[in-house]
Design a protein around this motif. Structure first.
Motif, PDB file in Angstrom:
ATOM      1  N   LYS A   3       9.406  33.486  26.057  1.00 29.94           N
ATOM      2  CA  LYS A   3       8.991  34.895  26.097  1.00 29.94           C
ATOM      3  C   LYS A   3       7.552  35.011  26.579  1.00 29.94           C
ATOM      4  CE  LYS A   3       8.639  39.193  23.492  1.00 29.94           C
ATOM      5  NZ  LYS A   3       7.359  39.529  24.167  1.00 29.94           N
ATOM      6  N   TRP A   4       6.675  34.138  26.067  1.00 34.19           N
ATOM      7  CA  TRP A   4       5.272  34.178  26.510  1.00 34.19           C
ATOM      8  C   TRP A   4       5.185  33.928  28.013  1.00 34.19           C
ATOM      9  CZ3 TRP A   4       1.563  31.654  29.167  1.00 34.19           C
ATOM     10  CH2 TRP A   4       0.241  32.097  29.003  1.00 34.19           C
ATOM     11  N   LEU A   5       5.916  32.942  28.491  1.00 32.88           N
ATOM     12  CA  LEU A   5       5.902  32.625  29.920  1.00 32.88           C
ATOM     13  C   LEU A   5       6.453  33.787  30.750  1.00 32.88           C
ATOM     14  CD1 LEU A   5       7.080  28.916  29.706  1.00 32.88           C
ATOM     15  CD2 LEU A   5       4.844  29.695  30.512  1.00 32.88           C
ATOM     16  N   SER A   6       7.502  34.428  30.259  1.00 36.01           N
ATOM     17  CA  SER A   6       8.068  35.574  30.961  1.00 36.01           C
ATOM     18  C   SER A   6       7.062  36.719  31.030  1.00 36.01           C
ATOM     19  CB  SER A   6       9.350  36.036  30.256  1.00 36.01           C
ATOM     20  OG  SER A   6       9.871  37.193  30.861  1.00 36.01           O
ATOM     21  N   ASP A   7       6.387  36.986  29.910  1.00 35.36           N
ATOM     22  CA  ASP A   7       5.375  38.040  29.889  1.00 35.36           C
ATOM     23  C   ASP A   7       4.216  37.709  30.830  1.00 35.36           C
ATOM     24  OD1 ASP A   7       6.874  39.409  28.033  1.00 35.36           O
ATOM     25  OD2 ASP A   7       5.662  38.785  26.301  1.00 35.36           O
ATOM     26  N   TYR A   8       3.814  36.429  30.840  1.00 33.87           N
ATOM     27  CA  TYR A   8       2.739  36.001  31.731  1.00 33.87           C
ATOM     28  C   TYR A   8       3.137  36.214  33.192  1.00 33.87           C
ATOM     29  CZ  TYR A   8      -0.155  32.918  34.555  1.00 33.87           C
ATOM     30  OH  TYR A   8      -0.969  32.422  35.543  1.00 33.87           O
ATOM     31  N   ASP A   9       4.359  35.814  33.544  1.00 33.45           N
ATOM     32  CA  ASP A   9       4.815  35.963  34.928  1.00 33.45           C
ATOM     33  C   ASP A   9       4.838  37.427  35.363  1.00 33.45           C
ATOM     34  OD1 ASP A   9       5.085  33.278  35.502  1.00 33.45           O
ATOM     35  OD2 ASP A   9       7.154  33.178  34.813  1.00 33.45           O
ATOM     36  N   LYS A  10       5.229  38.300  34.462  1.00 35.11           N
ATOM     37  CA  LYS A  10       5.227  39.734  34.793  1.00 35.11           C
ATOM     38  C   LYS A  10       3.814  40.221  35.073  1.00 35.11           C
ATOM     39  CE  LYS A  10       9.363  40.802  32.063  1.00 35.11           C
ATOM     40  NZ  LYS A  10       9.861  41.405  30.788  1.00 35.11           N
ATOM     41  N   LYS A  11       2.865  39.793  34.244  1.00 32.30           N
ATOM     42  CA  LYS A  11       1.469  40.188  34.445  1.00 32.30           C
ATOM     43  C   LYS A  11       0.934  39.633  35.754  1.00 32.30           C
ATOM     44  CE  LYS A  11       0.372  40.238  29.484  1.00 32.30           C
ATOM     45  NZ  LYS A  11      -0.425  39.573  28.425  1.00 32.30           N
ATOM     46  N   ALA A  12       1.239  38.348  36.022  1.00 32.20           N
ATOM     47  CA  ALA A  12       0.733  37.706  37.236  1.00 32.20           C
ATOM     48  C   ALA A  12       1.301  38.361  38.482  1.00 32.20           C
ATOM     49  CB  ALA A  12       1.070  36.220  37.208  1.00 32.20           C
ATOM     50  N   GLN A  13       2.600  38.626  38.466  1.00 25.43           N
ATOM     51  CA  GLN A  13       3.229  39.226  39.650  1.00 25.43           C
ATOM     52  C   GLN A  13       2.777  40.668  39.859  1.00 25.43           C
ATOM     53  OE1 GLN A  13       7.491  38.428  39.399  1.00 25.43           O
ATOM     54  NE2 GLN A  13       7.049  36.313  38.820  1.00 25.43           N
ATOM     55  N   GLU A  14       2.538  41.387  38.778  1.00 26.79           N
ATOM     56  CA  GLU A  14       2.020  42.751  38.901  1.00 26.79           C
ATOM     57  C   GLU A  14       0.603  42.721  39.481  1.00 26.79           C
ATOM     58  OE1 GLU A  14       1.540  46.709  39.017  1.00 26.79           O
ATOM     59  OE2 GLU A  14       3.408  45.603  38.721  1.00 26.79           O
ATOM     60  N   ALA A  59      -2.680  23.783  41.884  1.00 33.15           N
ATOM     61  CA  ALA A  59      -3.220  23.635  40.531  1.00 33.15           C
ATOM     62  C   ALA A  59      -4.366  24.613  40.347  1.00 33.15           C
ATOM     63  CB  ALA A  59      -3.709  22.204  40.316  1.00 33.15           C
ATOM     64  N   GLY A  60      -4.757  24.821  39.091  1.00 35.02           N
ATOM     65  CA  GLY A  60      -5.893  25.683  38.814  1.00 35.02           C
ATOM     66  C   GLY A  60      -5.697  27.071  39.398  1.00 35.02           C
ATOM     67  N   ILE A  61      -6.772  27.629  39.950  1.00 39.60           N
ATOM     68  CA  ILE A  61      -6.699  28.968  40.520  1.00 39.60           C
ATOM     69  C   ILE A  61      -5.749  29.000  41.714  1.00 39.60           C
ATOM     70  CG2 ILE A  61      -8.042  30.739  41.752  1.00 39.60           C
ATOM     71  CD1 ILE A  61     -10.352  30.143  39.858  1.00 39.60           C
ATOM     72  N   GLY A  62      -5.659  27.898  42.451  1.00 44.10           N
ATOM     73  CA  GLY A  62      -4.707  27.842  43.560  1.00 44.10           C
ATOM     74  C   GLY A  62      -3.278  28.042  43.083  1.00 44.10           C
ATOM     75  N   GLY A  63      -2.925  27.418  41.968  1.00 42.47           N
ATOM     76  CA  GLY A  63      -1.594  27.587  41.406  1.00 42.47           C
ATOM     77  C   GLY A  63      -1.346  29.027  40.976  1.00 42.47           C
ATOM     78  N   ILE A  64      -2.395  29.678  40.457  1.00 41.17           N
ATOM     79  CA  ILE A  64      -2.265  31.090  40.076  1.00 41.17           C
ATOM     80  C   ILE A  64      -2.041  31.947  41.320  1.00 41.17           C
ATOM     81  CG2 ILE A  64      -3.429  33.065  39.019  1.00 41.17           C
ATOM     82  CD1 ILE A  64      -4.936  31.060  37.230  1.00 41.17           C
ATOM     83  N   PHE A  65      -2.815  31.680  42.380  1.00 41.91           N
ATOM     84  CA  PHE A  65      -2.641  32.411  43.639  1.00 41.91           C
ATOM     85  C   PHE A  65      -1.196  32.353  44.137  1.00 41.91           C
ATOM     86  CE2 PHE A  65      -7.237  31.977  45.421  1.00 41.91           C
ATOM     87  CZ  PHE A  65      -7.567  33.222  44.921  1.00 41.91           C
ATOM     88  N   TYR A  66      -0.716  31.122  44.330  1.00 43.02           N
ATOM     89  CA  TYR A  66       0.532  30.934  45.072  1.00 43.02           C
ATOM     90  C   TYR A  66       1.782  30.949  44.197  1.00 43.02           C
ATOM     91  CZ  TYR A  66      -3.221  29.075  47.993  1.00 43.02           C
ATOM     92  OH  TYR A  66      -4.407  28.915  48.671  1.00 43.02           O
ATOM     93  N   ASN A  67       1.731  30.284  43.053  1.00 42.81           N
ATOM     94  CA  ASN A  67       2.923  30.163  42.214  1.00 42.81           C
ATOM     95  C   ASN A  67       3.131  31.360  41.292  1.00 42.81           C
ATOM     96  OD1 ASN A  67       3.209  27.573  43.308  1.00 42.81           O
ATOM     97  ND2 ASN A  67       1.993  26.645  41.680  1.00 42.81           N
ATOM     98  N   ASP A  68       2.036  31.938  40.817  1.00 41.80           N
ATOM     99  CA  ASP A  68       2.128  32.982  39.801  1.00 41.80           C
ATOM    100  C   ASP A  68       1.997  34.390  40.396  1.00 41.80           C
ATOM    101  OD1 ASP A  68       2.163  30.694  38.274  1.00 41.80           O
ATOM    102  OD2 ASP A  68       0.125  30.935  37.508  1.00 41.80           O
ATOM    103  N   MET A  69       0.969  34.579  41.209  1.00 42.91           N
ATOM    104  CA  MET A  69       0.754  35.897  41.823  1.00 42.91           C
ATOM    105  C   MET A  69       1.556  36.097  43.115  1.00 42.91           C
ATOM    106  SD  MET A  69      -3.336  36.547  41.376  1.00 42.91           S
ATOM    107  CE  MET A  69      -3.987  37.266  39.879  1.00 42.91           C
ATOM    108  N   LYS A  70       2.086  35.000  43.640  1.00 45.22           N
ATOM    109  CA  LYS A  70       2.887  35.031  44.875  1.00 45.22           C
ATOM    110  C   LYS A  70       2.067  35.532  46.078  1.00 45.22           C
ATOM    111  CE  LYS A  70       6.338  33.966  42.193  1.00 45.22           C
ATOM    112  NZ  LYS A  70       6.768  32.547  42.066  1.00 45.22           N
ATOM    113  N   LEU A  71       0.815  35.119  46.140  1.00 42.84           N
ATOM    114  CA  LEU A  71      -0.037  35.474  47.270  1.00 42.84           C
ATOM    115  C   LEU A  71       0.148  34.470  48.405  1.00 42.84           C
ATOM    116  CD1 LEU A  71      -3.283  36.498  45.340  1.00 42.84           C
ATOM    117  CD2 LEU A  71      -1.483  37.987  46.229  1.00 42.84           C
TER     118      LEU A  71
END
Length: 313
Positions: free
Chosen positions: A169-180, A210-222
């Motif tokens: 659930k935490w991961l799902s909530d995180y993914d929603k925040k990141a993608q938004e 990894a790190g901020i790069g992973g947030i950019f590409y894997n989480d935020m889908k930038l």
């Protein structure tokens, strides 16, 4: 007749004693079983407390534990640039936890772990050489080295406590925040590319997965720059400043110490980069941002920071 009755009474009393003792033993066994659970580890099945109160975590999963409601008494989640201190964003979440080493190291301060009187120890396979010492202190769960797979690590840690659904659930909530957050960035900036690197002594370690790069590409889908080098495992691709300019991203976030920041800002190559000239380059302090990009609490807090930095120009 009296002797016969006495004998019957003695036998009956003995039978009642045996029955009572047997029931009592079974009851105690039941209590013992209910107070423990058996979990899988790299060293086989391990019996651990069902509700551990004093967890020593040296695996690097302390933020996962905090998210799940288990503040460790001993940890190895210090800041990468100051391993004896917590990064700023984590200080108020770790209570009285004692730092007993750094999670990327293969050894720890075993005496310091002993002093915290743990009832459960969680370790990584990278610390295998101190396993025998640790199992003399408390039950030990050895987990694999997850490298950059922080999501699987969180779920596996949660399984130890029967909290797998909480982790998901935490991961799902995180993914929603990141993608938004990613959608909002794209709405503001359009179809642009993003890059994050770690500056160190004139070299640049590319945070490709990894790190901020992973947030950019894997989480935020930038979007990735065309020339982004590939990352193998935890080893970050390394480029010179000339190589950095050739990656040519629309936005760049650099993580740097004060010394590296000064060197960077005095570089003519840096000043000539398109993102720098366009006012789309951000420099963040190495502490806490390098560590923060690798850990779940840190990642969640970074979502707003990243969005603010790449949309303010």
């Amino acid at each position: 007749m009296k002797k016969g009755r006495s004998l019957v009474l003695i036998v009956a009393t003995l039978l009642l004693f045996v029955i009572f003792t047997g029931c009592s033993n079974k009851e105690e066994e039941g209590k013992t079983e209910s107070n423990t659970r058996v979990v899988s580890s790299l060293k086989g099945d391990v019996k651990i407390p069902a509700n551990p109160k004093r967890i020593a975590d040296i695996s690097g999963a302390s933020e996962d534990l905090v998210i799940l409601g288990h503040t460790p008494v001993a940890t190895a989640n210090g800041d990468a640039y100051n391993t004896k201190e917590f990064p700023d964003y984590l200080k108020d979440k770790m209570g009285d936890a004692k730092i007993v080493g750094y999670n990327m190291s293969d050894t720890m301060d075993v005496e310091a772990i002993l002093d915290t009187n743990p009832d459960l120890i969680i370790m990584s396979e990278r610390q295998a050489k101190i396993y025998d010492q640790l199992k003399e202190i408390a039950p030990v769960v050895m987990m694999k080295d997850y490298a950059n797979d922080w999501r699987t690590r969180m779920v596996d840690v949660a399984k130890l406590f029967g909290q797998e659904e909480d982790a998901k659930k935490w991961l799902s909530d995180y993914d929603k925040k990141a993608q938004e957050a990613g959608k909002q960035i794209i709405e503001k900036n359009g179809d642009q590319t993003y890059l994050s690197v770690l500056a160190s002594g004139g070299q640049f370690f590319v945070l490709a997965d990894a790190g901020i790069g992973g947030i950019f590409y894997n989480d935020m889908k930038l979007k990735k720059p065309v020339n982004l080098p590939k990352q193998q495992g935890i080893s970050l691709p390394v480029v010179t400043i000339e190589g950095l300019s050739q990656i040519d991203a629309d936005h760049i976030i650099v993580i740097a110490t004060d010394a590296d920041k000064k060197a960077l800002e005095s570089s003519s190559v840096w000043k000539s980069m398109r993102a720098v000239k366009d006012g789309k380059a951000t420099i963040l302090n190495s502490t806490p941002y390098f560590t923060q990009g690798y850990q779940p609490i840190g990642k969640e807090l970074l979502l707003d920071t990243i969005k603010e930095e790449v949309t303010k120009k």
